[in-house]
Design a protein around this motif. Structure first.
Motif, PDB file in Angstrom:
ATOM      1  N   GLU A 128     -13.064   6.130  -5.003  1.00 26.33           N
ATOM      2  CA  GLU A 128     -11.644   6.482  -4.942  1.00 26.33           C
ATOM      3  C   GLU A 128     -10.840   5.416  -4.192  1.00 26.33           C
ATOM      4  O   GLU A 128      -9.763   5.000  -4.645  1.00 26.33           O
ATOM      5  N   GLN A 129     -11.368   4.975  -3.053  1.00 27.88           N
ATOM      6  CA  GLN A 129     -10.674   3.944  -2.292  1.00 27.88           C
ATOM      7  C   GLN A 129     -10.617   2.635  -3.061  1.00 27.88           C
ATOM      8  O   GLN A 129      -9.597   1.934  -3.050  1.00 27.88           O
ATOM      9  N   PHE A 130     -11.699   2.304  -3.753  1.00 22.65           N
ATOM     10  CA  PHE A 130     -11.717   1.068  -4.525  1.00 22.65           C
ATOM     11  C   PHE A 130     -10.678   1.126  -5.644  1.00 22.65           C
ATOM     12  O   PHE A 130     -10.013   0.116  -5.919  1.00 22.65           O
ATOM     13  N   GLU A 131     -10.525   2.273  -6.297  1.00 22.83           N
ATOM     14  CA  GLU A 131      -9.543   2.397  -7.357  1.00 22.83           C
ATOM     15  C   GLU A 131      -8.130   2.215  -6.818  1.00 22.83           C
ATOM     16  O   GLU A 131      -7.283   1.580  -7.456  1.00 22.83           O
ATOM     17  N   GLN A 132      -7.864   2.726  -5.614  1.00 20.87           N
ATOM     18  CA  GLN A 132      -6.563   2.508  -4.985  1.00 20.87           C
ATOM     19  C   GLN A 132      -6.332   1.027  -4.704  1.00 20.87           C
ATOM     20  O   GLN A 132      -5.226   0.497  -4.912  1.00 20.87           O
ATOM     21  N   VAL A 133      -7.391   0.362  -4.224  1.00 20.87           N
ATOM     22  CA  VAL A 133      -7.285  -1.066  -3.942  1.00 20.87           C
ATOM     23  C   VAL A 133      -7.059  -1.848  -5.237  1.00 20.87           C
ATOM     24  O   VAL A 133      -6.259  -2.792  -5.284  1.00 20.87           O
ATOM     25  N   ARG A 134      -7.761  -1.464  -6.290  1.00 17.06           N
ATOM     26  CA  ARG A 134      -7.597  -2.146  -7.580  1.00 17.06           C
ATOM     27  C   ARG A 134      -6.137  -2.043  -8.059  1.00 17.06           C
ATOM     28  O   ARG A 134      -5.543  -3.021  -8.520  1.00 17.06           O
ATOM     29  N   GLN A 135      -5.551  -0.857  -7.923  1.00 14.44           N
ATOM     30  CA  GLN A 135      -4.161  -0.670  -8.336  1.00 14.44           C
ATOM     31  C   GLN A 135      -3.218  -1.501  -7.466  1.00 14.44           C
ATOM     32  O   GLN A 135      -2.237  -2.063  -7.962  1.00 14.44           O
ATOM     33  N   SER A 136      -3.524  -1.574  -6.171  1.00 22.47           N
ATOM     34  CA  SER A 136      -2.697  -2.382  -5.279  1.00 22.47           C
ATOM     35  C   SER A 136      -2.792  -3.855  -5.638  1.00 22.47           C
ATOM     36  O   SER A 136      -1.799  -4.590  -5.559  1.00 22.47           O
ATOM     37  N   MET A 137      -3.979  -4.307  -6.041  1.00 18.89           N
ATOM     38  CA  MET A 137      -4.147  -5.701  -6.444  1.00 18.89           C
ATOM     39  C   MET A 137      -3.302  -6.012  -7.675  1.00 18.89           C
ATOM     40  O   MET A 137      -2.748  -7.095  -7.809  1.00 18.89           O
ATOM     41  N   GLU A 138      -3.192  -5.054  -8.587  1.00 19.60           N
ATOM     42  CA  GLU A 138      -2.453  -5.282  -9.820  1.00 19.60           C
ATOM     43  C   GLU A 138      -0.949  -5.291  -9.597  1.00 19.60           C
ATOM     44  O   GLU A 138      -0.213  -5.930 -10.357  1.00 19.60           O
ATOM     45  N   THR A 139      -0.465  -4.581  -8.562  1.00 19.74           N
ATOM     46  CA  THR A 139       0.978  -4.474  -8.351  1.00 19.74           C
ATOM     47  C   THR A 139       1.510  -5.440  -7.294  1.00 19.74           C
ATOM     48  O   THR A 139       2.638  -5.934  -7.408  1.00 19.74           O
ATOM     49  N   ARG A 140       0.730  -5.693  -6.250  1.00 19.22           N
ATOM     50  CA  ARG A 140       1.193  -6.579  -5.170  1.00 19.22           C
ATOM     51  C   ARG A 140       0.023  -7.356  -4.582  1.00 19.22           C
ATOM     52  O   ARG A 140      -0.187  -7.372  -3.364  1.00 19.22           O
TER      53      ARG A 140
END
Length: 206
Positions: free
Chosen positions: A103-115
């Motif tokens: 779950e935390q990794f998926e949040q990080v992945r989304q953050s990488m894609e946006t900022r």
């Protein structure tokens, strides 16, 4: 499985003793570089426990020690990025479960894609698992040059900031860092967030 409270001080004490042994060793630079490399790719060990005593004892090498720590970290960041980019599909899930949660990794992945750039910059400054950002950067195909630049800036703030602390406080640096560690990390993180916000406003983002 989380560590028991009494094991963390014991681990920190062992790292401190390692730092004391490295002070007069002819392998001090290699040892510091290896410790920084391992911190960035394996487990978030408190490198400050080793680095501050070294800097206090070798004040004529403050910039060199900070530079070696930075180089070791960037080499580790390169390895972590390569793992995420080339073999994440094969071993990525096991690595994620080792250092974080899916779950935390998926949040990080989304953050990488946006900022991505500013996210790596903020994660590199504060003491959270940097391995997650490295894997996510590689897995999402975030530009390697920007990833390495953000990593270099964030870790340079960390290591050269410690050198400045030792230069100013001398032998009191260790105690000052431990006493104000949380405040220091919060201030640096806020500065990074402020810089990111100003960048987004300058680009006309909603």
């Amino acid at each position: 499985m989380s560590e028991s409270p009494d094991r963390k001080p014991a681990r920190t004490s062992r790292l401190y003793q390692l730092g004391r042994r490295l002070i007069h060793s002819k392998h001090v630079l290699w040892g510091l570089g290896l410790a920084s490399f391992l911190e960035s790719i394996i487990v978030p060990i408190p490198l400050e426990t080793i680095l501050i005593p070294l800097m206090q004892a070798r004040r004529h090498q403050l910039l060199l020690l900070a530079g070696i720590a930075l180089l070791g970290c960037l080499l580790g960041a390169t390895v972590g990025y390569a793992v995420g980019y080339f073999v994440f599909e094969a071993v990525g899930q096991q690595l994620v479960e080792w250092v974080s949660t899916p779950e935390q990794f998926e949040q990080v992945r989304q953050s990488m894609e946006t900022r991505g750039f500013w996210f790596v910059l903020s994660v590199g400054v504060i003491p959270v698992p940097f391995q997650i950002a490295m894997l996510a950067a590689g897995a999402t195909g975030f530009p390697f040059a920007l990833f390495l630049l953000a990593s270099a800036i964030s870790r340079a703030i960390r290591y050269f900031g410690l050198a400045l602390l030792v230069w100013i406080a001398g032998n009191k640096a260790q105690a000052l860092f431990e006493r104000h560690k949380l405040k220091t990390m919060v201030v640096i993180t806020l500065l990074v967030v402020l810089a990111w916000s100003m960048s987004m406003l300058g680009n006309g983002s909603p």
